[in-house]
Design an enzyme around this catalytic site. Sequence first.
Site, PDB file in Angstrom:
ATOM      1  N   ILE A   1       0.248 -53.361  15.153  1.00 41.29           N
ATOM      2  CA  ILE A   1      -0.723 -54.266  14.534  1.00 41.29           C
ATOM      3  C   ILE A   1      -0.053 -55.602  14.189  1.00 41.29           C
ATOM      4  O   ILE A   1      -0.667 -56.664  14.274  1.00 41.29           O
ATOM      5  CB  ILE A   1      -1.389 -53.600  13.308  1.00 41.29           C
ATOM      6  N   ALA A   2       1.237 -55.541  13.833  1.00 44.39           N
ATOM      7  CA  ALA A   2       2.005 -56.769  13.587  1.00 44.39           C
ATOM      8  C   ALA A   2       2.190 -57.535  14.893  1.00 44.39           C
ATOM      9  O   ALA A   2       2.125 -58.776  14.921  1.00 44.39           O
ATOM     10  CB  ALA A   2       3.361 -56.416  12.979  1.00 44.39           C
TER      11      ALA A   2
ATOM     12  N   SER B   1      11.000 -56.904   7.824  1.00 47.20           N
ATOM     13  CA  SER B   1      11.078 -55.469   8.079  1.00 47.20           C
ATOM     14  C   SER B   1      12.070 -54.873   7.086  1.00 47.20           C
ATOM     15  O   SER B   1      12.837 -55.597   6.436  1.00 47.20           O
ATOM     16  CB  SER B   1      11.543 -55.216   9.519  1.00 47.20           C
ATOM     17  N   ARG B   2      12.074 -53.545   6.967  1.00 50.83           N
ATOM     18  CA  ARG B   2      13.095 -52.907   6.140  1.00 50.83           C
ATOM     19  C   ARG B   2      14.415 -52.804   6.890  1.00 50.83           C
ATOM     20  O   ARG B   2      15.410 -52.365   6.359  1.00 50.83           O
ATOM     21  CB  ARG B   2      12.603 -51.519   5.707  1.00 50.83           C
TER      22      ARG B   2
ATOM     23  N   TYR C   1      11.429 -57.127   2.813  1.00 49.22           N
ATOM     24  CA  TYR C   1      10.164 -57.798   2.511  1.00 49.22           C
ATOM     25  C   TYR C   1      10.382 -58.889   1.455  1.00 49.22           C
ATOM     26  O   TYR C   1       9.783 -59.965   1.518  1.00 49.22           O
ATOM     27  CB  TYR C   1       9.124 -56.801   2.007  1.00 49.22           C
TER      28      TYR C   1
ATOM     29  N   HIS D   1       0.451 -50.536   1.345  1.00 50.34           N
ATOM     30  CA  HIS D   1      -0.200 -51.811   1.045  1.00 50.34           C
ATOM     31  C   HIS D   1      -0.051 -52.212  -0.427  1.00 50.34           C
ATOM     32  O   HIS D   1       0.198 -53.379  -0.744  1.00 50.34           O
ATOM     33  CB  HIS D   1      -1.694 -51.753   1.389  1.00 50.34           C
TER      34      HIS D   1
ATOM     35  N   LYS E   1      -6.763 -53.648   6.858  1.00 44.17           N
ATOM     36  CA  LYS E   1      -7.630 -52.559   6.420  1.00 44.17           C
ATOM     37  C   LYS E   1      -6.898 -51.243   6.708  1.00 44.17           C
ATOM     38  O   LYS E   1      -5.995 -51.216   7.576  1.00 44.17           O
ATOM     39  CB  LYS E   1      -8.996 -52.622   7.114  1.00 44.17           C
TER      40      LYS E   1
ATOM     41  N   ASP F   1      -8.985 -45.290   8.698  1.00 44.97           N
ATOM     42  CA  ASP F   1      -8.528 -45.980   9.901  1.00 44.97           C
ATOM     43  C   ASP F   1      -9.691 -46.467  10.764  1.00 44.97           C
ATOM     44  O   ASP F   1      -9.639 -47.563  11.313  1.00 44.97           O
ATOM     45  CB  ASP F   1      -7.636 -45.037  10.721  1.00 44.97           C
TER      46      ASP F   1
END
Length: 332
Positions: A18-19, A39-40, A61, A82, A100, A179
Amino acid sequence: MMQQNGILRVGIIGTGWIAEKAAITLAGLTMCEAYAVGSRSQEKADEFARKWDVKKAYGSYAELMADPNVDLVYVGTPHSHHYDVTREALLVGKPCLVEKAFMANRRQAQEIIDLAHERKVFLAEAIWTRYQPVVNMVRELIANGRIGTPRLLTATLGYSMGEKPRIMRADLCGGALLDLGVYALNFVRMFFPADIVSIDSQCVKSKTGMDLTNAITLVLADGMLCNLQSSAACVGDNIGVIAGTDGNLIIDNINNPQTITVNGPDRTYIETIRVPKQITGYEYQFMACRQALIDGLLEPLEMPHAETLYIMELMDGLRQKWGIRYPMDRDF
């Protein structure tokens, strides 16, 4: 604050598909850009930045949020993350566009929205269908009486998703509802915002106890009946139909509409209307956020906070009925 040239610099949180879709979209826009990725893992951030030509890559982040050049933080993590990510961004004054489903539940959504208002920081839910031009196109067809008085809405959204962790695991806020079902509920609300007077529903669960396939029936105060289905276990037709006394509208894909077919009495074909050419369909939410920031708003006109809360409350009620609980659900 945006640059003098008016270009919105977006910091993308997350490096999943999605990114990637967000990065592809931003690459096609002139007034918005994928400026940074967080990113982590520094390695993942670097790889994403190289692949999608993103200027800055951060291995946490917090580092991305500390960058004064980031105008908007796009939260593209799983639903379960989120709350923490958005809260962290709001606390340092960063406007946020959150994928979402907005949060795990209504309680989290209320807390985050309250924080945004308290800090006077812009906050939006990235339910992309709400921002697309097709919304006003359909609204105008209905308002102009093209199908008479609307009486029945049906909408299906299904993808065969196998055993993806984000669908199967409660700690990742799994199930089809958050989802996929969220799109069907929004499909109703963006055209027919009348009060819901009754809800009936059923679901089939996975072996891990998440909803895999669900059916929801809503009766609205204006006399509309809405039948909705969503599934993470099959290939759906993904069609939405709005049926009225004099005809119907068939929307080819409630997840990203491309065509509206208008039929008259006795299902006689009248015309097919195509939506404007798009990059991915995500562009409209980024452009809406840019305009809202220019206008000094705390929420987008296309998806007000009250509507985000309403949808979260609906989904909480459905999950309660089905006996589906996430670790974040303190209230039920």
